[in-house]
Scaffold this motif. Structure first.
Motif, PDB file in Angstrom:
ATOM      1  N   GLY A  16       0.817  -1.210   0.000  1.00 34.83           N
ATOM      2  CA  GLY A  16       0.000   0.000   0.000  1.00 34.83           C
ATOM      3  C   GLY A  16       0.849   1.257   0.000  1.00 34.83           C
ATOM      4  N   ILE A  17       0.241   2.325  -0.499  1.00 37.69           N
ATOM      5  CA  ILE A  17       0.882   3.647  -0.469  1.00 37.69           C
ATOM      6  C   ILE A  17      -0.167   4.663  -0.017  1.00 37.69           C
ATOM      7  N   GLN A  18       0.261   5.626   0.774  1.00 36.59           N
ATOM      8  CA  GLN A  18      -0.673   6.639   1.252  1.00 36.59           C
ATOM      9  C   GLN A  18      -0.914   7.722   0.199  1.00 36.59           C
ATOM     10  N   PRO A  19      -2.163   8.078  -0.040  1.00 36.34           N
ATOM     11  CA  PRO A  19      -2.443   9.186  -0.958  1.00 36.34           C
ATOM     12  C   PRO A  19      -2.355  10.519  -0.219  1.00 36.34           C
ATOM     13  N   LEU A  52      -7.330   5.524   4.490  1.00 37.31           N
ATOM     14  CA  LEU A  52      -7.590   5.572   5.939  1.00 37.31           C
ATOM     15  C   LEU A  52      -6.300   5.864   6.711  1.00 37.31           C
ATOM     16  N   HIS A  53      -5.175   5.395   6.178  1.00 38.23           N
ATOM     17  CA  HIS A  53      -3.900   5.744   6.816  1.00 38.23           C
ATOM     18  C   HIS A  53      -3.581   7.224   6.626  1.00 38.23           C
ATOM     19  N   ALA A  54      -3.934   7.748   5.443  1.00 33.71           N
ATOM     20  CA  ALA A  54      -3.590   9.152   5.153  1.00 33.71           C
ATOM     21  C   ALA A  54      -4.212  10.097   6.190  1.00 33.71           C
ATOM     22  N   ILE A  55      -5.441   9.799   6.636  1.00 32.51           N
ATOM     23  CA  ILE A  55      -6.111  10.751   7.542  1.00 32.51           C
ATOM     24  C   ILE A  55      -5.650  10.650   8.999  1.00 32.51           C
ATOM     25  N   THR A  56      -4.603   9.857   9.251  1.00 31.18           N
ATOM     26  CA  THR A  56      -4.037   9.862  10.605  1.00 31.18           C
ATOM     27  C   THR A  56      -3.358  11.199  10.892  1.00 31.18           C
ATOM     28  N   PRO A  61     -10.163  17.499   2.593  1.00 36.75           N
ATOM     29  CA  PRO A  61     -10.928  16.478   1.853  1.00 36.75           C
ATOM     30  C   PRO A  61     -10.788  16.553   0.326  1.00 36.75           C
ATOM     31  N   ALA A  62     -10.835  17.756  -0.223  1.00 36.63           N
ATOM     32  CA  ALA A  62     -10.743  17.863  -1.687  1.00 36.63           C
ATOM     33  C   ALA A  62      -9.344  17.432  -2.161  1.00 36.63           C
TER      34      ALA A  62
END
Ligand code: AMP
Ligand code: TRP
Length: 351
Positions: A16-19, A52-56, A61-62
């Motif tokens: 996986g990679i974070q967006p 889901l990892h990105a929002i840690t 949002p946009a």
């Protein structure tokens, strides 16, 4: 009972990679390029955009939506084929978050406190960090284990998280007296498992570095790529003839490794061809190679980004395929833990 599962699992790759921002040359060489190789070897491959990892940490949002599509475009442009690999974004498959909750109850506080990525990211402000940032490695373990994935290609920085995923699998199997989850193998190989900053050879190339000169972004055009390589920090010595000669020369080593990974040769082969040359000669050769390899990718990313609906469609299809694998594994896990599963006719185990 032995802690090592005796069950054999078919080889299945997950990564996986974070967006969370643009893709760097580090992500490409340390991760995506190797994901394509695994896919092309005919192994079953599952690749995830871990929103889901990105929002840690805070994400607008946009911008998150844009970065997710851009990351998908990066995977596709690099050669991930959605017919051969499963490509999707994490939040569309709820089994990840559900299994992560179970793992929140398996992993110990002390295990997570040792995670260097949390310490680096939270810094002196650990009290203000999100609970999600602390529990991040449990979700990562769930990403992998909800598919019974056996091999995980990542860059060097993820090694400790994968050790935690192994510990979680072992403890779960042990606590419940089952032979259920595989103990995953990290796959950290090649010349580019740790691409360093172009400004400081002791720091990882990162999308979060404040200096844009420190990294090559996959969205950089040919001029920007060449200019960043030309300005990359180096020492005044010519390149050595052997790997040993790179000792204590972090910046030189980094450029040699980048060259090797882009050209699909070993660092030793790069030095056989370029040893003795100064950076005045080597940098233009590297810039030319980087532009040759990255420009088509960059152009294809831009083309794909013109049709966001098509990207969303592909991600949705990937998510359906991922869900079909993950949901039964989640159901079995919940059953093992002792949760009643009685929705729908006869879905409980009757234990
Ligand atoms: P991230 O962007 O942190 O989600 O990382 C995604 C993948 O890229 C992981 O497998 C990382 O280990 C890898 N990666 C990120 N930065 C680098 C780097 N500078 N060198 C090598 N691999 C990297
Ligand atoms: N933590 C990884 C990173 O930042 C991303 C990631 C999330 C991941 N889940 C994963 C990587 C599962 C491999 C497998 O680089």
């Amino acid at each position: 009972m032995s802690d090592t599962p005796s069950k054999t699992f078919p080889k299945r790759i997950f990564s996986g990679i974070q967006p969370s921002g643009g893709l760097t040359l580090g992500n490409y060489l340390g991760a995506i390029k190797r994901f394509v190789t695994a896919q092309d070897e005919g192994i079953e491959t599952i690749y995830c955009l871990v929103d889901l990892h990105a929002i840690t940490v805070w994400q607008d949002p946009a911008k998150l939506r844009h970065a997710t599509r851009e990351l998908a475009a990066g995977y596709l442009a690099a050669g991930i084929d959605p017919a051969r690999s499963i490509l999707f974004n994490q939040s569309q498959v709820p089994a990840h978050a559900e299994l992560a909750w179970i793992f929140n109850c398996v992993a110990r506080m002390g295990w997570l406190r040792r995670m260097t990525q949390f310490k680096d990211k939270a810094g002196k402000h650990a009290e203000e960090a999100s609970v999600g940032l602390f529990a991040y490695p449990n979700l990562m373990a769930a990403d992998i284990l909800v598919y019974f994935a056996t091999h995980v290609p990542v860059g060097e920085d993820q090694k400790q998280h994968l050790e935690l995923a192994r510990d979680i699998a072992i403890k779960f199997n042990h606590d419940f007296g089952v032979d259920f989850f595989p103990v995953v193998e990290p796959v950290i190989e090649g010349a580019a498992t740790r691409v360093m900053s172009l400004r400081d050879g002791t720091k990882k190339m990162s999308k979060s570095d404040p200096s844009d000169q420190s990294r090559i972004n996959l969205t950089d055009d040919a001029d920007a790529i060449a200019q960043k390589i030309r300005k990359a920090r180096t020492d005044p010595e010519p390149l050595p003839e052997t790997i040993e000669g790179l000792e204590g020369r972090a910046e030189a080593r980094n450029l040699v490794n980048i060259y090797a990974a882009l050209a699909d040769v070993t660092p030793g082969q790069v030095l056989s061809a370029h040893g003795g040359k100064g950076f005045g000669t080597f940098k233009p050769a590297l810039a030319e190679l980087a532009v040759e390899k990255l420009s088509p990718l960059n152009a294809e990313m831009r083309r794909l980004m013109q049709d966001p609906a098509e990207i969303d469609r592909l991600l949705g299809q990937g998510a359906d395929r991922a869900h079909a694998i993950a949901q039964p594994i989640l159901e079995q896990t919940l059953d093992i833990v002792g949760m009643i599963r009685s929705r729908g006719a006869g879905s409980g185990s009757g234990r």
